[in-house]
Design a protein around this motif. Structure first.
Motif, PDB file in Angstrom:
ATOM      1  N   PHE A 130       3.309  -2.912   1.730  1.00  0.00           N
ATOM      2  CA  PHE A 130       2.970  -2.033   0.617  1.00  0.00           C
ATOM      3  C   PHE A 130       3.654  -2.460  -0.681  1.00  0.00           C
ATOM      4  CE2 PHE A 130       6.073  -0.295   3.555  1.00  0.00           C
ATOM      5  CZ  PHE A 130       7.193  -0.144   2.769  1.00  0.00           C
ATOM      6  N   ILE A 131       4.296  -3.621  -0.683  1.00  0.00           N
ATOM      7  CA  ILE A 131       4.922  -4.148  -1.889  1.00  0.00           C
ATOM      8  C   ILE A 131       4.187  -5.415  -2.315  1.00  0.00           C
ATOM      9  CG2 ILE A 131       7.012  -5.103  -2.912  1.00  0.00           C
ATOM     10  CD1 ILE A 131       7.169  -2.123  -2.374  1.00  0.00           C
ATOM     11  N   GLU A 132       3.717  -5.437  -3.551  1.00  0.00           N
ATOM     12  CA  GLU A 132       2.980  -6.595  -4.053  1.00  0.00           C
ATOM     13  C   GLU A 132       3.911  -7.655  -4.629  1.00  0.00           C
ATOM     14  OE1 GLU A 132      -0.490  -7.648  -7.359  1.00  0.00           O
ATOM     15  OE2 GLU A 132      -0.078  -5.583  -6.791  1.00  0.00           O
ATOM     16  N   GLN A 164      26.683  -0.878  -7.625  1.00  0.00           N
ATOM     17  CA  GLN A 164      25.528  -0.083  -7.207  1.00  0.00           C
ATOM     18  C   GLN A 164      24.304  -0.977  -7.102  1.00  0.00           C
ATOM     19  OE1 GLN A 164      25.214   2.971 -10.214  1.00  0.00           O
ATOM     20  NE2 GLN A 164      26.617   4.344  -9.152  1.00  0.00           N
ATOM     21  N   ILE A 165      23.375  -0.568  -6.240  1.00  0.00           N
ATOM     22  CA  ILE A 165      22.075  -1.226  -6.110  1.00  0.00           C
ATOM     23  C   ILE A 165      21.006  -0.195  -6.456  1.00  0.00           C
ATOM     24  CG2 ILE A 165      20.446  -2.351  -4.553  1.00  0.00           C
ATOM     25  CD1 ILE A 165      22.805  -3.389  -2.958  1.00  0.00           C
ATOM     26  N   HIS A 166      20.164  -0.537  -7.414  1.00  0.00           N
ATOM     27  CA  HIS A 166      19.130   0.380  -7.881  1.00  0.00           C
ATOM     28  C   HIS A 166      17.742  -0.197  -7.587  1.00  0.00           C
ATOM     29  CE1 HIS A 166      22.156   2.697 -10.097  1.00  0.00           C
ATOM     30  NE2 HIS A 166      22.641   1.544 -10.515  1.00  0.00           N
ATOM     31  N   PHE A 167      16.780   0.717  -7.449  1.00  0.00           N
ATOM     32  CA  PHE A 167      15.383   0.332  -7.268  1.00  0.00           C
ATOM     33  C   PHE A 167      14.555   0.957  -8.384  1.00  0.00           C
ATOM     34  CE2 PHE A 167      17.264   0.328  -3.036  1.00  0.00           C
ATOM     35  CZ  PHE A 167      16.938  -0.933  -2.597  1.00  0.00           C
ATOM     36  N   ARG A 168      13.626   0.171  -8.903  1.00  0.00           N
ATOM     37  CA  ARG A 168      12.721   0.650  -9.941  1.00  0.00           C
ATOM     38  C   ARG A 168      11.286   0.369  -9.528  1.00  0.00           C
ATOM     39  NH1 ARG A 168      15.856  -1.936 -15.220  1.00  0.00           N
ATOM     40  NH2 ARG A 168      17.713  -0.602 -15.126  1.00  0.00           N
ATOM     41  N   GLY A 169      10.397   1.266  -9.900  1.00  0.00           N
ATOM     42  CA  GLY A 169       8.978   1.083  -9.625  1.00  0.00           C
ATOM     43  C   GLY A 169       8.515   1.608  -8.290  1.00  0.00           C
ATOM     44  N   ASN A 170       9.437   2.146  -7.468  1.00  0.00           N
ATOM     45  CA  ASN A 170       9.057   2.620  -6.124  1.00  0.00           C
ATOM     46  C   ASN A 170       8.684   4.090  -6.151  1.00  0.00           C
ATOM     47  OD1 ASN A 170      11.895   2.955  -6.717  1.00  0.00           O
ATOM     48  ND2 ASN A 170      12.218   3.631  -4.617  1.00  0.00           N
ATOM     49  N   ALA A 171       7.609   4.398  -6.884  1.00  0.00           N
ATOM     50  CA  ALA A 171       7.194   5.784  -7.022  1.00  0.00           C
ATOM     51  C   ALA A 171       6.747   6.383  -5.696  1.00  0.00           C
ATOM     52  CB  ALA A 171       6.066   5.891  -8.057  1.00  0.00           C
ATOM     53  N   GLU A 207      15.452   4.863   0.741  1.00  0.00           N
ATOM     54  CA  GLU A 207      16.016   4.393   2.001  1.00  0.00           C
ATOM     55  C   GLU A 207      15.108   3.364   2.670  1.00  0.00           C
ATOM     56  OE1 GLU A 207      18.359   3.624   5.140  1.00  0.00           O
ATOM     57  OE2 GLU A 207      18.865   4.700   3.300  1.00  0.00           O
ATOM     58  N   THR A 208      13.783   3.506   2.480  1.00  0.00           N
ATOM     59  CA  THR A 208      12.847   2.558   3.070  1.00  0.00           C
ATOM     60  C   THR A 208      13.082   1.148   2.535  1.00  0.00           C
ATOM     61  OG1 THR A 208      11.205   4.316   3.320  1.00  0.00           O
ATOM     62  CG2 THR A 208      10.395   2.044   3.389  1.00  0.00           C
ATOM     63  N   LEU A 209      13.405   1.027   1.261  1.00  0.00           N
ATOM     64  CA  LEU A 209      13.712  -0.275   0.682  1.00  0.00           C
ATOM     65  C   LEU A 209      15.148  -0.693   0.974  1.00  0.00           C
ATOM     66  CD1 LEU A 209      12.014   0.162  -2.822  1.00  0.00           C
ATOM     67  CD2 LEU A 209      11.061  -0.892  -0.774  1.00  0.00           C
ATOM     68  N   ARG A 210      16.057   0.270   0.951  1.00  0.00           N
ATOM     69  CA  ARG A 210      17.479  -0.053   1.101  1.00  0.00           C
ATOM     70  C   ARG A 210      17.775  -0.649   2.476  1.00  0.00           C
ATOM     71  NH1 ARG A 210      21.501   1.183  -2.229  1.00  0.00           N
ATOM     72  NH2 ARG A 210      20.079   2.489  -3.441  1.00  0.00           N
ATOM     73  N   ARG A 211      17.034  -0.242   3.497  1.00  0.00           N
ATOM     74  CA  ARG A 211      17.316  -0.763   4.834  1.00  0.00           C
ATOM     75  C   ARG A 211      16.919  -2.229   4.985  1.00  0.00           C
ATOM     76  NH1 ARG A 211      12.751   3.079   7.729  1.00  0.00           N
ATOM     77  NH2 ARG A 211      10.916   1.823   7.238  1.00  0.00           N
ATOM     78  N   THR A 262      13.248  -4.521  -8.978  1.00  0.00           N
ATOM     79  CA  THR A 262      12.060  -3.919  -9.578  1.00  0.00           C
ATOM     80  C   THR A 262      10.851  -4.314  -8.738  1.00  0.00           C
ATOM     81  OG1 THR A 262      13.045  -4.067 -11.780  1.00  0.00           O
ATOM     82  CG2 THR A 262      10.667  -3.722 -11.656  1.00  0.00           C
ATOM     83  N   VAL A 263      10.159  -3.322  -8.193  1.00  0.00           N
ATOM     84  CA  VAL A 263       9.039  -3.588  -7.293  1.00  0.00           C
ATOM     85  C   VAL A 263       7.736  -3.144  -7.935  1.00  0.00           C
ATOM     86  CG1 VAL A 263      10.508  -3.325  -5.259  1.00  0.00           C
ATOM     87  CG2 VAL A 263       9.234  -1.363  -6.103  1.00  0.00           C
ATOM     88  N   ARG A 264       6.674  -3.819  -7.531  1.00  0.00           N
ATOM     89  CA  ARG A 264       5.325  -3.387  -7.876  1.00  0.00           C
ATOM     90  C   ARG A 264       4.613  -3.088  -6.570  1.00  0.00           C
ATOM     91  NH1 ARG A 264       3.294  -7.398 -11.218  1.00  0.00           N
ATOM     92  NH2 ARG A 264       2.070  -8.439  -9.620  1.00  0.00           N
ATOM     93  N   GLU A 265       4.229  -1.833  -6.390  1.00  0.00           N
ATOM     94  CA  GLU A 265       3.680  -1.391  -5.113  1.00  0.00           C
ATOM     95  C   GLU A 265       2.185  -1.679  -5.024  1.00  0.00           C
ATOM     96  OE1 GLU A 265       6.408   2.400  -3.876  1.00  0.00           O
ATOM     97  OE2 GLU A 265       4.932   2.730  -5.448  1.00  0.00           O
ATOM     98  N   ARG A 266       1.752  -1.981  -3.797  1.00  0.00           N
ATOM     99  CA  ARG A 266       0.326  -1.991  -3.506  1.00  0.00           C
ATOM    100  C   ARG A 266      -0.087  -0.573  -3.131  1.00  0.00           C
ATOM    101  NH1 ARG A 266      -1.307  -7.343  -2.366  1.00  0.00           N
ATOM    102  NH2 ARG A 266       0.394  -8.728  -1.710  1.00  0.00           N
ATOM    103  N   PRO A 267      -1.365  -0.242  -3.247  1.00  0.00           N
ATOM    104  CA  PRO A 267      -1.797   1.047  -2.705  1.00  0.00           C
ATOM    105  C   PRO A 267      -1.513   1.082  -1.206  1.00  0.00           C
ATOM    106  CG  PRO A 267      -3.493   0.121  -4.137  1.00  0.00           C
ATOM    107  CD  PRO A 267      -2.449  -0.948  -3.943  1.00  0.00           C
ATOM    108  N   PRO A 268      -0.649   1.997  -0.721  1.00  0.00           N
ATOM    109  CA  PRO A 268      -0.239   1.963   0.680  1.00  0.00           C
ATOM    110  C   PRO A 268      -1.274   2.534   1.629  1.00  0.00           C
ATOM    111  CG  PRO A 268       0.811   3.785  -0.427  1.00  0.00           C
ATOM    112  CD  PRO A 268       0.040   3.054  -1.480  1.00  0.00           C
TER     113      PRO A 268
END
Length: 767
Positions: A399-401, A356-363, A368-372, A422-428
């Motif tokens: 939008f990803i820092e 499996q591939i998991h994403f964290r921090g993408n509130a 799907e936006t990251l998975r593609r 694990t991503v840290r988002e910028r204010p989009p």
């Protein structure tokens, strides 16, 4: 009350087993009821939860011992006794005190927040149960850490203040004293390399005349690292059997000076007779040979052997063997002294697949936006290259820092892994109303509504309005980076621009442009994209008597003042950069060619070539080379390029140190900058890391050398006419004003008539 007593040796044995806890039982009995005495803060149920007895059980010698030990081992009580009153079992306890407060003072050199967090994890914090043995253990460990870091004069005092209601306040007072400094580092047994050469490999150094020296502060951990560096230095130069025979660290009686003596045995130089691969090699021999950097006949180098093993492991990881191990083993050659064969022992383990591939921090971002963006897929063999490329692609999103990735083995298996991003988002999104400044446009007022991740889909929506001294414009755009599942992007935009900016440079005329574009990006490889699109615009220009140059008047006389243009946009780009802002590695090559097609009122085309190269140098230093080449011209029966399509140079984006847009051809009769058909510029920068920012993602300081100019016709190009400048620059990615550009340039070959501007500043959106 009838007290149970265990006679003679049984009582002695029980006391030995449970310390101060006692259980008195004259004989076994069946428990009818259980009572708990001595509780102050805890509930009776807490004691019963640790007691391995319930009503109806039999209390005997064995169960009494087990019960006392179980309750005592909870750590909540300093004394536990079992008493009997008829058929009632009475558990009498004495609670340990509760910690009301705990603090450490005076520990400036050791610990800090990390130490306090460690203490809390051990149970030394407010609300926990106090145990003197734990406090003593912590005090000893703290003293050991100070000794390991050269603070031998440290004084550590533990204070336990008893408070009412069986509570305590704990405090550790530390008087650190002065750190012992290294008076001498002596190396014994070295004959090939002198003491100074070897001491240069060490981070610990003898005390010298330099103020604020830190390298002379002793640290046991750093000494261990230095000894490893010393071994590496020898083994990287062929001394395979080099050993450190003894290390002596001596402290003077006043605890201020340290003398370090290292005894070594250099051994002999070994050469490589050959290499071989053993184990389950998986990869073919020719490919493995290409990954190895040490060849037969060379002096042995542990560094090269280790790097070769790492490359083989990485190659195996790229074909699914995520847990492969490669060990370079030097083996003596029979009949030859000081000759070895390097045996790369390969253990690929089992081939690993991604469960499996998991994403964290993408509130704020859809999964799907990251998975593609992924190049590593679930259920596919694990590939380290694909995982890393996936991380870079996610990190390049606006939008990803920051993006981090880790691979976890699935528990209970030896061939499955999970990949976690694990991503840290910028204010989009942003709504901005602000003031900016540009050397070319002066002050401006701008308003914008931008969302780079609309509804978490990765689509970009932007509305931008600007008004300054020379122009007003409104831009609307919508970008869908995955208009199709294959990754074809679509951008729809509309714009209105009214510009008087040419007045600043040359010969008074204004322009009004209304138009729209439809552009597609077609990926043709992992790094390359084709650009194709169409555009339509309606342009009108206005001249002014006595202010408009002859060149503009000639264009108006030939073509009129209103033009409709249908444009075909094409291009290709290759982008290997690791970021889009403040890049640290990778290159960009972009070639665009746009043409106003037949059927339009004008016929012209423009081409541009842009390159960016980023070359890491050492310790965060980076060379960045940006070049641009632009050319615009007419075709068919058209003779004159529209003046608003001319190229200009000078300023922060082209050649710093010269006023914006002033380099190149001049108009008549006003002798003001008019621009030209050909522009060529290059900016070379040495980016210097700043000590207050480790990652370099928000500020940059650089030394630069710029060269370039504009020419009326390609045939007018002369290298001697290119203007040059050098200077310093600073960029800051501000939260509200976008990127702030500051530069101070020194023109190197300016001539009479050139307009210089040494200090230049740009900030605000839209630059």
């Amino acid at each position: 009350m009838l007290r149970f007593a265990i006679a003679g040796w049984r009582a002695v044995l029980l006391l030995l087993l449970v310390g101060t806890a006692t259980a008195n039982a004259a004989e076994s009995f069946i428990i009818d009821e259980i009572e708990v005495e001595g509780l102050q803060r805890l509930e009776e149920g807490t004691v019963l939860s640790y007691l391995p007895l319930v009503v109806g059980d039999e209390l005997n010698q064995q169960t009494a011992q087990q019960s006392i030990r179980s309750v005592y081992d909870s750590g909540l009580f300093s004394d536990v006794r079992l008493l009997r009153e008829g058929g009632t079992l009475i558990v009498r306890v004495e609670e340990r005190p509760q910690i009301v407060s705990f603090s450490i003072e005076g520990n400036d050199k050791i610990g800090g927040d990390e130490l306090m967090e460690s203490m809390r994890s051990l149970g030394l914090s407010e609300g926990e149960v106090f145990r003197q043995a734990l406090l003593d253990q912590v005090s000893l460990e703290l003293r050991r850490q100070y000794f390991a870091n050269g603070f031998y004069d440290v004084d550590i005092d533990t204070v336990v203040d008893e408070l009412p209601n069986n509570r305590v306040s704990l405090k550790i007072d530390v008087v650190e004293g002065e750190s012992a400094t290294i008076k001498s580092i002596n190396i014994i047994g070295n004959e090939v390399f002198d003491d100074d050469t070897l001491r240069d490999e060490l981070k610990l150094q003898e005390t010298d005349w330099m103020p604020f020296q830190q390298s002379d502060r002793y640290s046991k951990q750093q000494l261990g690292g230095d000894l490893e560096s010393l071994s590496s230095y020898y083994q990287d130069r062929g001394y395979l059997r080099f050993t450190i025979e003894d290390v002596q660290v001596q402290l003077t009686p006043d605890k201020r000076d340290i003398y370090i003596t290292v005894t070594v045995d250099e051994g002999e130089v070994y050469s490589v007779e050959g290499i071989r691969f053993t184990g389950e090699t998986v990869l073919n021999q020719a490919f493995l040979n290409a990954l190895v950097s040490t060849r037969a006949g060379e002096t042995f180098s542990r560094k090269k052997a280790t790097e070769s093993a790492d490359r083989i492991e990485a190659a195996l990881a790229n074909v699914g063997f995520a847990f492969a191990e490669v060990q370079p083993v030097p083996e003596p050659v029979d009949g030859k002294d000081r000759a070895i064969t390097i045996n790369y022992a390969i253990d690929p383990k089992k081939r690993a697949y991604v469960r499996q591939i998991h994403f964290r921090g993408n509130a704020g971002t859809n999964d799907e936006t990251l998975r593609r963006e992924l190049r590593q897929l679930e259920a596919a063999p694990f590939s380290q290259t694909a995982v890393e490329r996936s991380r870079v692609r996610i990190n390049r999103l606006a939008f990803i820092e920051q993006t981090e990735v880790e691979t976890q083995r699935v528990p209970g298996t030896d061939d499955l892994v999970d990949v976690i991003f694990t991503v840290r988002e910028r204010p989009p999104g942003s709504v901005q109303v602000g003031v900016g400044f540009s050397g070319a446009d002066g002050f401006l007022i701008s308003g914008s509504v931008t969302h780079a991740n609309f509804l978490g889909t990765g689509n970009r929506v932007a509305v931008n309005l600007e008004n300054n001294e020379f122009s007003r414009q409104l831009n609307l755009s919508w970008t869908d980076p995955y208009f199709t599942e294959d990754g074809i992007s679509q951008t729809i935009s509309g714009f209105f621009r009214r510009s008087d900016r040419i007045i600043r440079f040359s010969s008074g005329f204004s322009s009004n442009i209304l138009g729209g574009d439809l552009t597609y990006g077609l990926p043709i490889s992992e790094f390359s994209t084709l650009r194709a699109g169409i555009g339509v615009s309606e342009t009108s220009i206005e001249t002014f008597a006595g202010q408009t140059s002859d060149e503009v008047l000639n264009f108006v006389n030939e073509n009129g003042k209103r033009f409709t243009a249908f444009q075909l946009r094409t291009g290709i780009s290759r982008d290997t950069r690791n970021r889009t802002i403040f890049v640290t590695r990778g290159n960009l090559l972009r070639l665009n060619a746009d043409i106003v097609v037949p059927g339009s009122d004008l016929r012209y085309f423009s081409t541009s070539l842009t390159t960016q190269h980023h070359i890491p140098i050492y310790a965060g230093f980076l060379a960045q080379i940006n070049t641009s080449l632009g050319y615009v011209d007419t075709y068919g029966n058209a003779n004159t390029v529209p003046p608003y399509e001319n190229f200009f140079a000078g300023g922060t984006r082209t050649v710093r140190g010269y006023r914006d847009g002033t380099l190149g051809p001049r108009d008549t009769p006003f002798d003001n900058p008019f621009g030209g058909k050909l522009r060529t510029t290059s900016q070379t920068e040495l980016i210097i890391p700043l000590p207050f920012e480790a990652d370099g993602q928000s500020t940059r300081f650089s030394l630069f050398f710029d060269i370039g100019s504009v020419f009326a016709e390609p045939g007018d190009f002369e290298f001697n006419e290119l203007r040059q400048s050098a200077g310093i620059a600073f960029r800051w990615f501000t939260p509200f004003l976008g990127i702030l550009n500051l530069s101070y340039g020194f023109p190197l070959n300016d001539e009479q008539g050139d307009e210089t501007d040494r200090f230049q500043i740009n900030f605000g959106t839209g630059f």
